[in-house]
Design a protein around this motif. Sequence first.
Motif, PDB file in Angstrom:
ATOM      1  N   ASP A  42       0.412 -10.456  50.937  1.00 27.14           N
ATOM      2  CA  ASP A  42      -0.691 -10.832  50.034  1.00 27.14           C
ATOM      3  C   ASP A  42      -0.077 -10.801  48.267  1.00 27.14           C
ATOM      4  N   VAL A  43       0.983 -10.044  48.014  1.00 29.40           N
ATOM      5  CA  VAL A  43       1.577 -10.561  46.706  1.00 29.40           C
ATOM      6  C   VAL A  43       2.470 -11.702  46.716  1.00 29.40           C
ATOM      7  N   LEU A  44       3.220 -11.074  47.684  1.00 31.84           N
ATOM      8  CA  LEU A  44       4.497 -12.849  47.567  1.00 31.84           C
ATOM      9  C   LEU A  44       4.169 -14.024  47.620  1.00 31.84           C
ATOM     10  N   PRO A  45       2.930 -14.811  48.358  1.00 30.25           N
ATOM     11  CA  PRO A  45       2.428 -15.212  48.115  1.00 30.25           C
ATOM     12  C   PRO A  45       2.312 -15.937  47.025  1.00 30.25           C
ATOM     13  N   LEU A  46       1.590 -15.090  46.399  1.00 31.33           N
ATOM     14  CA  LEU A  46       0.383 -15.723  45.602  1.00 31.33           C
ATOM     15  C   LEU A  46       1.575 -15.604  43.749  1.00 31.33           C
ATOM     16  N   ILE A  47       2.867 -14.916  44.132  1.00 36.31           N
ATOM     17  CA  ILE A  47       3.573 -15.270  43.106  1.00 36.31           C
ATOM     18  C   ILE A  47       4.244 -16.353  43.086  1.00 36.31           C
ATOM     19  N   TRP A  48       4.293 -16.715  44.638  1.00 36.45           N
ATOM     20  CA  TRP A  48       5.029 -17.767  44.562  1.00 36.45           C
ATOM     21  C   TRP A  48       4.191 -19.250  43.996  1.00 36.45           C
ATOM     22  N   ILE A  49       2.697 -18.793  43.995  1.00 43.88           N
ATOM     23  CA  ILE A  49       1.853 -20.298  43.965  1.00 43.88           C
ATOM     24  C   ILE A  49       1.806 -20.016  42.129  1.00 43.88           C
ATOM     25  N   VAL A  50       2.162 -19.172  41.529  1.00 43.09           N
ATOM     26  CA  VAL A  50       2.033 -18.700  40.626  1.00 43.09           C
ATOM     27  C   VAL A  50       2.972 -19.858  39.629  1.00 43.09           C
ATOM     28  N   ASN A  51       2.069 -20.508  38.486  1.00 40.60           N
ATOM     29  CA  ASN A  51       2.647 -21.516  38.115  1.00 40.60           C
ATOM     30  C   ASN A  51       4.296 -20.986  36.758  1.00 40.60           C
ATOM     31  N   GLN A  52       5.706 -21.292  37.158  1.00 41.30           N
ATOM     32  CA  GLN A  52       6.779 -20.468  37.584  1.00 41.30           C
ATOM     33  C   GLN A  52       7.235 -20.883  36.651  1.00 41.30           C
ATOM     34  N   THR A  53       6.605 -22.154  35.015  1.00 40.37           N
ATOM     35  CA  THR A  53       7.697 -23.004  34.622  1.00 40.37           C
ATOM     36  C   THR A  53       6.930 -22.808  33.176  1.00 40.37           C
ATOM     37  N   ASP A  54       6.169 -21.156  33.360  1.00 38.33           N
ATOM     38  CA  ASP A  54       6.309 -21.015  31.610  1.00 38.33           C
ATOM     39  C   ASP A  54       7.216 -19.562  31.780  1.00 38.33           C
ATOM     40  N   PRO A  55       7.315 -19.812  30.511  1.00 32.17           N
ATOM     41  CA  PRO A  55       8.992 -18.264  30.003  1.00 32.17           C
ATOM     42  C   PRO A  55       7.904 -17.901  30.330  1.00 32.17           C
ATOM     43  N   GLU A  56       7.435 -17.415  30.037  1.00 28.62           N
ATOM     44  CA  GLU A  56       6.251 -15.585  29.701  1.00 28.62           C
ATOM     45  C   GLU A  56       6.214 -15.493  30.752  1.00 28.62           C
ATOM     46  N   VAL A  57       6.138 -15.999  32.214  1.00 30.32           N
ATOM     47  CA  VAL A  57       5.165 -15.933  33.323  1.00 30.32           C
ATOM     48  C   VAL A  57       7.430 -15.856  33.994  1.00 30.32           C
ATOM     49  N   ILE A  58       7.771 -15.799  33.694  1.00 27.99           N
ATOM     50  CA  ILE A  58       8.558 -15.993  34.415  1.00 27.99           C
ATOM     51  C   ILE A  58       9.768 -14.215  34.088  1.00 27.99           C
ATOM     52  N   ALA A  59       9.716 -14.354  32.673  1.00 24.34           N
ATOM     53  CA  ALA A  59      10.183 -12.856  32.156  1.00 24.34           C
ATOM     54  C   ALA A  59       9.513 -11.848  32.560  1.00 24.34           C
ATOM     55  N   ARG A  60       7.902 -11.906  33.422  1.00 26.55           N
ATOM     56  CA  ARG A  60       7.047 -11.083  33.357  1.00 26.55           C
ATOM     57  C   ARG A  60       7.567 -10.492  35.373  1.00 26.55           C
ATOM     58  N   ILE A  61       7.579 -11.915  35.791  1.00 23.47           N
ATOM     59  CA  ILE A  61       8.218 -12.058  37.199  1.00 23.47           C
ATOM     60  C   ILE A  61       9.700 -11.404  36.917  1.00 23.47           C
ATOM     61  N   ALA A  62      10.358 -12.156  36.579  1.00 25.12           N
ATOM     62  CA  ALA A  62      11.724 -11.354  36.797  1.00 25.12           C
ATOM     63  C   ALA A  62      12.656 -10.025  35.671  1.00 25.12           C
ATOM     64  N   GLY A  63      11.512 -10.642  34.845  1.00 25.87           N
ATOM     65  CA  GLY A  63      12.217  -9.018  33.729  1.00 25.87           C
ATOM     66  C   GLY A  63      12.416  -7.741  34.697  1.00 25.87           C
ATOM     67  N   ASN A  64      10.895  -6.910  35.538  1.00 26.13           N
ATOM     68  CA  ASN A  64      10.697  -6.108  35.945  1.00 26.13           C
ATOM     69  C   ASN A  64      11.164  -5.953  37.739  1.00 26.13           C
ATOM     70  N   LYS A  65      12.409  -5.947  37.177  1.00 24.01           N
ATOM     71  CA  LYS A  65      13.004  -6.121  39.268  1.00 24.01           C
ATOM     72  C   LYS A  65      13.464  -4.386  39.191  1.00 24.01           C
ATOM     73  N   ASN A  66      13.587  -3.708  38.512  1.00 21.43           N
ATOM     74  CA  ASN A  66      13.441  -2.158  38.392  1.00 21.43           C
ATOM     75  C   ASN A  66      12.426  -1.715  39.347  1.00 21.43           C
ATOM     76  N   ASN A  67      11.011  -2.107  39.047  1.00 20.42           N
ATOM     77  CA  ASN A  67       9.687  -1.640  39.480  1.00 20.42           C
ATOM     78  C   ASN A  67       9.575  -2.033  40.775  1.00 20.42           C
ATOM     79  N   TYR A  68      10.706  -2.892  41.598  1.00 20.62           N
ATOM     80  CA  TYR A  68       9.544  -3.407  42.975  1.00 20.62           C
ATOM     81  C   TYR A  68      10.184  -2.392  44.189  1.00 20.62           C
ATOM     82  N   CYS A  69       9.628  -2.138  44.962  1.00 22.97           N
ATOM     83  CA  CYS A  69       9.823  -1.756  45.652  1.00 22.97           C
ATOM     84  C   CYS A  69      11.175  -2.000  46.636  1.00 22.97           C
ATOM     85  N   HIS A  70      12.020  -0.484  47.057  1.00 22.15           N
ATOM     86  CA  HIS A  70      13.693  -0.739  48.136  1.00 22.15           C
ATOM     87  C   HIS A  70      13.020  -0.162  48.625  1.00 22.15           C
ATOM     88  N   TYR A  71      13.106  -1.530  49.966  1.00 26.83           N
ATOM     89  CA  TYR A  71      13.040  -0.965  51.341  1.00 26.83           C
ATOM     90  C   TYR A  71      14.197  -0.824  51.976  1.00 26.83           C
TER      91      TYR A  71
END
Length: 79
Positions: free
Chosen positions: A50-79
Motif C-alpha cells: 500500500d505505501v510504496l505504490p502510493l509513494i511511487w505515483i506521487v509527483n516526485q518532481t516537486d522539491p518539497e515532495v522529494i524532501a518529504r520522501i527522502a528527508g525522513n529516512k530515519n523514520n522508516y521501518c528496519h526489517y
Amino acid sequence: MDDTAIRRMVLPKLKMVYETNPNDLKIVLNILACLEIILHRLEKQQIIEDVLPLIWIVNQTDPEVIARIAGNKNNYCHY
C-alpha cells in the motif's frame, strides 16, 4: 488509534484523498506527513502493498515532495 484501525481506515482514506487530489501540493505533503507518522505501526507487507505504490505515483518532481520522501529516512521501518 490501534494498528488495525490504521490499516483498515487511515491508509485507505489517505489513498482515496490522494486519488481525488493528486495535483494539490498541500494535500500531497499532508498525506506524506501522515504516512510518516503511521509507517512504524504498519507491517512490512502493508508497506510493500500500500505505501510504496502510493509513494511511487506521487509527483516526485516537486522539491518539497522529494524532501518529504527522502528527508525522513530515519523514520522508516528496519526489517
